[in-house]
Design an enzyme around this catalytic site. Sequence first.
Site, PDB file in Angstrom:
ATOM      1  N   ASP A 105     -17.192 -31.906 -12.416  1.00 33.82           N
ATOM      2  CA  ASP A 105     -16.599 -30.832 -13.231  1.00 33.82           C
ATOM      3  C   ASP A 105     -17.666 -30.377 -14.220  1.00 33.82           C
ATOM      4  OD1 ASP A 105     -14.910 -29.183 -14.921  1.00 33.82           O
ATOM      5  OD2 ASP A 105     -13.220 -30.263 -14.049  1.00 33.82           O
ATOM      6  N   TRP A 165     -20.816   1.583 -29.002  1.00 32.58           N
ATOM      7  CA  TRP A 165     -20.841   0.112 -28.884  1.00 32.58           C
ATOM      8  C   TRP A 165     -22.030  -0.474 -29.625  1.00 32.58           C
ATOM      9  CZ3 TRP A 165     -23.854  -3.828 -26.630  1.00 32.58           C
ATOM     10  CH2 TRP A 165     -25.012  -3.402 -25.997  1.00 32.58           C
ATOM     11  N   SER A 167     -16.878 -17.700 -28.091  1.00 34.24           N
ATOM     12  CA  SER A 167     -16.534 -18.018 -26.710  1.00 34.24           C
ATOM     13  C   SER A 167     -17.782 -18.074 -25.832  1.00 34.24           C
ATOM     14  CB  SER A 167     -15.541 -16.983 -26.185  1.00 34.24           C
ATOM     15  OG  SER A 167     -15.534 -16.963 -24.793  1.00 34.24           O
ATOM     16  N   SER A 168     -18.650 -17.071 -25.945  1.00 35.13           N
ATOM     17  CA  SER A 168     -19.859 -17.052 -25.108  1.00 35.13           C
ATOM     18  C   SER A 168     -20.768 -18.222 -25.420  1.00 35.13           C
ATOM     19  CB  SER A 168     -20.673 -15.783 -25.332  1.00 35.13           C
ATOM     20  OG  SER A 168     -19.903 -14.673 -25.122  1.00 35.13           O
ATOM     21  N   GLU A 188     -29.428  -9.291 -24.422  1.00 35.82           N
ATOM     22  CA  GLU A 188     -28.063  -9.124 -23.904  1.00 35.82           C
ATOM     23  C   GLU A 188     -28.072  -8.415 -22.550  1.00 35.82           C
ATOM     24  OE1 GLU A 188     -25.086 -10.043 -24.722  1.00 35.82           O
ATOM     25  OE2 GLU A 188     -23.895  -8.697 -23.464  1.00 35.82           O
ATOM     26  N   TYR A 232     -30.291  -8.613 -20.292  1.00 36.60           N
ATOM     27  CA  TYR A 232     -30.678  -9.577 -19.259  1.00 36.60           C
ATOM     28  C   TYR A 232     -29.610 -10.634 -19.070  1.00 36.60           C
ATOM     29  CZ  TYR A 232     -34.919  -7.010 -19.300  1.00 36.60           C
ATOM     30  OH  TYR A 232     -35.807  -5.978 -19.207  1.00 36.60           O
ATOM     31  N   SER A 275     -29.838 -13.847  -4.804  1.00 38.36           N
ATOM     32  CA  SER A 275     -30.821 -14.797  -4.283  1.00 38.36           C
ATOM     33  C   SER A 275     -30.163 -15.884  -3.438  1.00 38.36           C
ATOM     34  CB  SER A 275     -31.600 -15.442  -5.428  1.00 38.36           C
ATOM     35  OG  SER A 275     -32.247 -14.458  -6.179  1.00 38.36           O
ATOM     36  N   HIS A 291     -38.045  -0.774 -28.232  1.00 36.00           N
ATOM     37  CA  HIS A 291     -38.167   0.396 -27.360  1.00 36.00           C
ATOM     38  C   HIS A 291     -36.881   1.221 -27.371  1.00 36.00           C
ATOM     39  CE1 HIS A 291     -36.818  -2.370 -23.824  1.00 36.00           C
ATOM     40  NE2 HIS A 291     -35.788  -1.760 -24.318  1.00 36.00           N
ATOM     41  N   HIS A 292     -35.827   0.687 -27.973  1.00 32.88           N
ATOM     42  CA  HIS A 292     -34.611   1.477 -28.151  1.00 32.88           C
ATOM     43  C   HIS A 292     -34.725   2.372 -29.380  1.00 32.88           C
ATOM     44  CE1 HIS A 292     -32.244  -0.911 -25.231  1.00 32.88           C
ATOM     45  NE2 HIS A 292     -33.040  -1.886 -25.604  1.00 32.88           N
ATOM     46  N   THR A 350     -40.117  -8.406 -12.739  1.00 33.15           N
ATOM     47  CA  THR A 350     -39.003  -7.797 -12.016  1.00 33.15           C
ATOM     48  C   THR A 350     -39.452  -7.361 -10.631  1.00 33.15           C
ATOM     49  OG1 THR A 350     -38.329  -6.972 -14.164  1.00 33.15           O
ATOM     50  CG2 THR A 350     -37.099  -6.174 -12.276  1.00 33.15           C
ATOM     51  N   LYS A 367     -39.587 -10.207  -8.227  1.00 33.12           N
ATOM     52  CA  LYS A 367     -38.279 -10.567  -7.678  1.00 33.12           C
ATOM     53  C   LYS A 367     -37.903  -9.645  -6.522  1.00 33.12           C
ATOM     54  CE  LYS A 367     -35.300 -12.644 -10.011  1.00 33.12           C
ATOM     55  NZ  LYS A 367     -35.151 -13.946 -10.644  1.00 33.12           N
ATOM     56  N   ARG A 371     -26.177  12.156 -24.999  1.00 31.78           N
ATOM     57  CA  ARG A 371     -25.054  11.280 -24.667  1.00 31.78           C
ATOM     58  C   ARG A 371     -24.020  11.323 -25.783  1.00 31.78           C
ATOM     59  NH1 ARG A 371     -27.431   5.176 -25.647  1.00 31.78           N
ATOM     60  NH2 ARG A 371     -25.330   4.596 -25.068  1.00 31.78           N
TER      61      ARG A 371
END
Lengths: 384, 186, 517
Positions: C96, C132, C160-161, C246, C248, C259, C293-294, C319, C322, C441
């Site tokens: 478990d 958000w 919780s997370s 977040e 990722y 995978s 970069h945001h 990336t 992958k 947006r």
Amino acid sequence: MGNRRKLLASLAALLSFILSGVVSASAELNMRPGVTETSQSAYDLHMMVIWVMTGVAVVVFGLMFYSFIFHRKSKHPKPATWSHSTKLEFVWTIIPFVILTALSVPAVKLLIKMEDASKPDMTIQVTGSQWKWHYKYLNEGIQFYSNLATPRSQFDEVGKEGETKGENYLLEVDNELVIPVNKKVRLLVTADDVIHSWWVPELAVKKDAIPGFINETWTKVLEVGTYRGQCTELCGKDHGFMPVVVKVVSESDYKTWVENKNRERIVAEKAAAEAAAKSWDMSKLMALGEKTYKDKCAVCHKEDGTGTPPVFPGLKDSAIALGPVREHIEIVVNGKAGTGMQAFGSQLTDAELAAVITYERNAWGNDKGDKVQPAEIQAFKAGN
Amino acid sequence: MKEQVKKDSNQQLVGKLLAIVAGMFFFAFALIPLYDVFCDITGINGKTKGKALYPASRIDLKREVTVEFLTNINRGMPWEFKSMTTSIKVHPGELNEVKFYARNRSQKDIVGQSIPSVSPGEGALYLNKTECFCFDQQRLAAGEEIEMPMKFYIDPDLPEDITILTLSYQLFNVTEAVKASVGETR
Amino acid sequence: MSDHHPTGIKRWLYTTNHKDIGTMYLWFSFVMFLVGGAMAMVIRAELYQPGLQFVQPDFFNQMTTMHGLIMVFGAVMPSMVGLANWLIPMMIGAPDMALPRMNNWSFWILPFAFTLLISSLFMEGGAPNFGWTFYAPLSTTYGPPSTDFFILGVHMMGISSIMGAINVIVTVFNMRAPGMTLMKMPLFVWTWVITAFLLIMVMPVLAGTVTMMLTDRHFGTDFFNAAGGGDPVMFQHIFWFFGHPEVYIMILPAFGVVSEIIPAFSRKKLFGYSSMVYATASIALLSFIVWAHHMFATGMPVAGELFFMIATMLIAVPTGVKVFNWVATMWRGSLTFETPMLFSIAFVILFTIGGFSGVMLAMAPVDFQYHDTYFVVAHFHYVLFPGAIFGTTAAVYYWLPKWTGKMYNEKMGQLHFWLSMIFVNLTFFPMHFSGLAGMPRRIPDYNMMFSDFNMLASIGAFGLGLSQLLFLFIVIKTIRSGKKAENKQWEGAAGLEWDQMDTPAPYHTFSTPPKVS
């Protein structure tokens, strides 16, 4: 083998055809090259990256589709058993690295150029506020607000029929930012409530307007014309309704415009003084008040004065509209900190202010019956 | 026996992970002073430094820098606020004085706080103020007016490519905040 | 005997069984997916044509905000935790999760957190309406009264997370069967461990951010308030310090899922296992140094912009590794295309497209043209919908036979795939164009020049929404009347859960550790 190659080649051709068709079909589909050196360089860089990415996509997706067709179980029943190759893995770590390095060279150059606002020909202060822009020409002593010119009746169609929309629907303002062509214009961007962002795609200028801070950017437009953009940082309810319009004119036209603007201001000041000196009767105040209210106040407080509490309180039967005149004038003229209520003192004339306050005290069943005269507003502003 | 070992090692690991969690929570708060220190060193957000002393250093007469003064009023601040000089040309190293004017147009006492911002942000490192109204809050009674001096000098080390410095003041109404903090200390 | 468990509501309320908790997480995330999806439908209905036909701007802003929050924290993250709960013990040969009671608690916080958040829609002044990303001062000084409920809700989700993440790490470190060395673990487990570390690193930062918001709003601090010497840009730095990792957190477990699935249907081992692990770890590490970069438009100095631009572009390297490894896994395999494989292939292709637009966005000088336009909306929906959500969908189809002992209807599964594939592209591809044409947006209304693409996107969105109901139908039908599944349903499947476990997976598994070869 020949067949395979043919198929692969035609697949690749098809893919690149679709992609290139998509990116170059029409200006509506793609970024516009714009009318400044920087916007054109940004466009070139954008196209270059698109082509590089298309190339990578053709190779990677081509290999995948080759696998889908020729390595499916029916054609290739025995899978290979290898699952590792240091050499290959090294190669495809290096290849993206090289591509990215190549892309970053022009990007770095352009970025450094874009951020160089030194040696300007003129400076304009741009201030964002909910939900309009204010422009102040530092050298010419001109300043004005720039509001959305599209009437509300064209877009508000909730439960009713909207009016026909004009060509520049939501991208038109009452007072455009006017600048001369081929001059380096430095823009100092700030805000007086929340964060906004000043963007004109054709100029490739996007800068956040941050309360308490000034940000510097610049533009040098190469072609006469009118260029339209919008606020691009969510700034509350009417974020979608605060366009930016820049009108670029020849140098001589610009000079004429500056002269006219200064003359207009003197005329307007005189008219305002005359209006303030007069005593207005109720019907005239109410008429002008209703017009001003619908123009400036109904956005939040609603046409019937009910508002959307608690963020935008109603005015019908409210403590402000039925309370002392002095406080009512104060809140309209000076605004209220930390709320959406702006200071209208500098945006409206004394007559408009007096009229709109009178209107709020006597409309929708509010029955104070008192009149506010422009002279009272003038006195209030003078601190008496 | 084996179960107990497992339980202990679980608890140890949970303890370590919780320590990371707590550390990161405080790290978020630590970012604020860290960012301020970082900005002080690099001047990236255009915030000016606190009170400086005039070192009577060399005056670079060969160079001239234009300094512009902007004023902004934040939402809900019923003052008139302007710079009495829109722009001056100065030599790096010399001490200059300019004056700002404020008047409370409202019917109440109001406390104001001016927040300076310099553009280009890098320039903030070289603009030194020896006297400024922005170091303190101002309380003006209804209708009261005030002239506020500001003394500054430009560091002669100002990078060559900066020829214009803009100093902007945004005036905030902090009456409520002052009231609240006074209430707290009582 | 080993399958004995309590029944009725008590089974679900008090359960400490990783499978029950996993099931609850998955159902909860699906419900949230439908709720968030319904909000997306409101948004797309309003944007179907120019003019305001259905909702007023303020409510529109509440919808975009709640859609984002619910999808990120309610749908994607819990669905990944649900998969982790079901699969990690089975994959590493543990009986478990290591901390079963905490596991129960971390799930049961969620329904309350989201009830709180959603209830704000019915409060005076409406739900949070600041996006958000809740930038200050729009969310602090100017936020609606419900902002405080939002803050409490975010705290609860965060707790919780964090508990979920701690549980995963402890389970993987302490509960592996003998012989299951770290470098033998299935890649899904690896990606989740790395995700869990990201979670415990950044969720506390988010908690710190909202705590500062709360004290700014009510206790006179000035963290983000310029009037008191604070800095609204500082908010964005802290937010994105959380926000980029977040991103990722939402995608890495999906990397793990494909995978597992691609090798199974290629009947070939995963190519470059160890480089996959290293690539995942480097993506996670890099995610901590790219946040700004945001914020290219906030007026950073050139040096900062250059640093964040280069660092961000670097992420394309691992990336890329992958993606190449997935392609190499399929190369000279023996491929079949059942529903999980179809979703996984779509994942690789569409996620790569999202990666391309990601590289474009990373380049600061052109980012000024893309930033905060629909191009960005297209980009992150490409990595989140066909990325994270297709990943979870693929996982559900792949492991559903093992979980329930029943096989889904393959024809219907494929229909679900093709509908999703067509509509997801119809919804999000046109957004690239409206963004490039200059549409910002988060606007409720727009000029006619953006009409065509918005109409297409809206039609796509309605189709996409409806086809997800088909998914619900397929899953319920499988549980109720699916054909019996084999112990090893997929020919190429590998791993303890397929090789050493009955189907359906018994309520209690691996009471004695399995043998790992």
